[in-house]
Design a protein around this motif. Sequence first.
Motif, short mmCIF file in Angstrom:
data_model
loop_
_atom_site.label_atom_id
_atom_site.label_comp_id
_atom_site.label_asym_id
_atom_site.label_seq_id
_atom_site.Cartn_x
_atom_site.Cartn_y
_atom_site.Cartn_z
N ILE A 105 0.99 -1.16 0.12
CA ILE A 105 0.17 -0.29 -0.26
C ILE A 105 0.95 1.27 0.45
CG2 ILE A 105 -1.82 1.42 1.49
CD1 ILE A 105 -2.74 -1.37 2.47
N LEU A 106 0.68 2.20 -1.09
CA LEU A 106 1.56 3.47 -1.30
C LEU A 106 0.61 4.45 -0.22
CD1 LEU A 106 2.55 3.32 -4.61
CD2 LEU A 106 3.42 2.48 -2.42
N GLU A 107 -0.90 4.42 -0.67
CA GLU A 107 -1.75 5.59 -0.26
C GLU A 107 -2.62 4.86 0.72
OE1 GLU A 107 -1.59 9.70 -2.31
OE2 GLU A 107 -1.83 8.33 -3.89
N LEU A 108 -3.63 5.40 2.00
CA LEU A 108 -4.48 5.09 2.44
C LEU A 108 -5.72 6.20 3.00
CD1 LEU A 108 -4.70 1.76 4.31
CD2 LEU A 108 -5.40 4.01 5.38
N GLU A 109 -5.73 6.69 2.34
CA GLU A 109 -6.94 8.03 3.07
C GLU A 109 -8.15 6.96 3.86
OE1 GLU A 109 -6.61 11.45 0.85
OE2 GLU A 109 -4.72 11.14 0.31
N PRO A 110 -8.09 6.75 4.60
CA PRO A 110 -9.63 6.33 5.24
C PRO A 110 -11.15 7.27 4.15
CG PRO A 110 -8.26 6.47 7.38
CD PRO A 110 -8.02 7.26 5.79
N GLY A 111 -11.86 6.62 4.06
CA GLY A 111 -13.14 7.20 2.59
C GLY A 111 -12.50 7.66 1.66
N ALA A 112 -11.23 8.04 1.37
CA ALA A 112 -10.75 8.71 0.49
C ALA A 112 -10.55 7.88 -0.92
CB ALA A 112 -10.49 10.30 1.26
N LYS A 113 -9.14 7.51 -0.77
CA LYS A 113 -8.30 7.00 -1.04
C LYS A 113 -7.67 6.03 -0.83
CE LYS A 113 -4.31 8.87 -4.29
NZ LYS A 113 -3.84 9.87 -4.47
N LEU A 114 -7.47 4.81 -1.74
CA LEU A 114 -5.60 3.32 -1.59
C LEU A 114 -5.59 3.42 -2.65
CD1 LEU A 114 -5.54 0.61 0.00
CD2 LEU A 114 -7.68 0.15 -1.07
N THR A 115 -3.92 3.82 -3.17
CA THR A 115 -3.54 3.10 -3.69
C THR A 115 -2.28 1.64 -3.70
OG1 THR A 115 -3.33 5.13 -4.02
CG2 THR A 115 -1.67 4.06 -5.11
N ILE A 116 -2.06 0.59 -4.14
CA ILE A 116 -1.70 -0.06 -4.38
C ILE A 116 -0.41 -0.51 -5.98
CG2 ILE A 116 -1.31 -2.52 -4.13
CD1 ILE A 116 -4.73 -2.98 -3.02
N ASP A 117 0.92 -0.85 -5.32
CA ASP A 117 1.72 -0.45 -6.33
C ASP A 117 1.17 -2.56 -6.44
OD1 ASP A 117 3.81 -1.07 -7.93
OD2 ASP A 117 5.16 -0.18 -6.39
N TRP A 118 1.49 -2.87 -7.59
CA TRP A 118 1.47 -4.56 -7.90
C TRP A 118 2.54 -4.41 -8.68
CZ3 TRP A 118 -2.02 -6.92 -5.32
CH2 TRP A 118 -3.23 -6.47 -5.28
N LEU B 24 -12.37 8.10 -3.69
CA LEU B 24 -13.76 7.87 -4.02
C LEU B 24 -14.67 9.70 -3.49
CD1 LEU B 24 -12.36 5.25 -2.08
CD2 LEU B 24 -14.38 4.40 -1.03
N ALA B 25 -15.98 9.55 -3.69
CA ALA B 25 -16.07 10.35 -3.21
C ALA B 25 -17.81 10.89 -2.82
CB ALA B 25 -15.42 11.58 -4.54
N ASP B 26 -17.90 11.48 -2.77
CA ASP B 26 -19.48 11.32 -1.34
C ASP B 26 -20.55 12.15 -3.46
OD1 ASP B 26 -21.53 11.22 0.35
OD2 ASP B 26 -21.97 12.88 0.04
N SER B 27 -21.55 11.63 -3.36
CA SER B 27 -21.97 11.86 -4.05
C SER B 27 -24.24 11.99 -3.46
CB SER B 27 -21.93 11.06 -5.87
OG SER B 27 -23.13 11.73 -6.35
N ASP B 28 -24.11 12.86 -2.38
CA ASP B 28 -25.68 12.99 -2.19
C ASP B 28 -25.83 11.41 -1.55
OD1 ASP B 28 -26.58 15.36 -3.60
OD2 ASP B 28 -27.03 14.73 -5.17
N ARG C 278 -18.75 8.07 -5.78
CA ARG C 278 -18.77 8.02 -6.65
C ARG C 278 -16.82 7.45 -6.80
NH1 ARG C 278 -19.48 8.32 -11.72
NH2 ARG C 278 -21.30 9.22 -11.12
N LEU C 279 -16.74 6.45 -7.42
CA LEU C 279 -15.71 5.88 -7.23
C LEU C 279 -15.10 5.94 -8.41
CD1 LEU C 279 -13.68 3.85 -5.34
CD2 LEU C 279 -15.24 1.88 -6.24
N THR C 280 -13.53 5.90 -8.26
CA THR C 280 -13.07 6.21 -9.87
C THR C 280 -11.84 5.18 -9.46
OG1 THR C 280 -13.78 8.59 -10.28
CG2 THR C 280 -11.72 7.81 -10.80
#
Length: 282
Positions: free
Chosen positions: A202-215, A225-229, A233-235
């Motif tokens: 895991i390179l980045e971990l922001e609870p509720g917002a972002k996760l980055t993994i180097d494979w 991740l972003a709130d949408s009503d 919204r997961l990108t």
Amino acid sequence: MSDPMIVRACVAAPLKKVHEALTDPAALRVWLAEHAEVDPPDRYEFWGRYTPEGSAPHQRLLHLDERTVRFAWDLDGERTTTEFSLEEDGPDATIVSVSQTHFSFEEALAESSVRGVLMTYWCLALANLAEYIDGRPLTPKVDFTAPDLRASVLISATPQAVFESLVDSEAVTRWFGYPVEIDPVVGGRVAMGDGDGDGAKILELEPGAKLTIDWGSPGVSTWELADSDGKTRLTMIQSGFDGTRPPYASWAGSLSGLSELRRYHEIPNWAPIWRHSPTGAV
């Protein structure tokens, strides 16, 4: 030649309705390919951006009946054979099996041939077939003409709930359909199966917002991740690879997993669509 690869999924519809989705060109243009034409006894074609080597159709119908669609498909200089077969699973469900020749895990891992994408390509296709049958939004397809690997979906769950299902080992194992162990801290290890993926971290971990993994060789996966009503919204982004050789096989696998992640959060009494097969389903 090795035994064919087989992928199996359960679709919530009677056999006749599923057969129509497999043979109606208009339906195929929604869940499978950019372009499609079906005209028995010899025409079963699909092509376009979302099809491997899709600049022109390379298929020919071999057999069509109430439970089977079989066609030849020329890929990377080889004449492969693909078969859809249907079996009833009660009155309102159908098991769809895809049998595919000329697939090897070695080619998939090395991205050495377009045929290496076939397993995850068909996993994503069956996931979208299930979504199409259910009347749900489809999961983005692989664009085999683009090196930019990015997809965005809306999930009917809060960002925190979706994030937890991305970092909790038990939850990921459930919706992904394969054993995954995650140490959810920056620098933490991510392992699949019996240790496959030992180098992933895991390179980045922001609870509720972002996760980055180097494979490693497939590159770096990022979930934003972003709130949408009240929904999420997961990108999903894959980066860090040779732009002249995008890792389409692993990307298709990630997208098929994304489809099941959405179902995991949105379907009451959720159960995986995948059924056991000799080579697995995801």
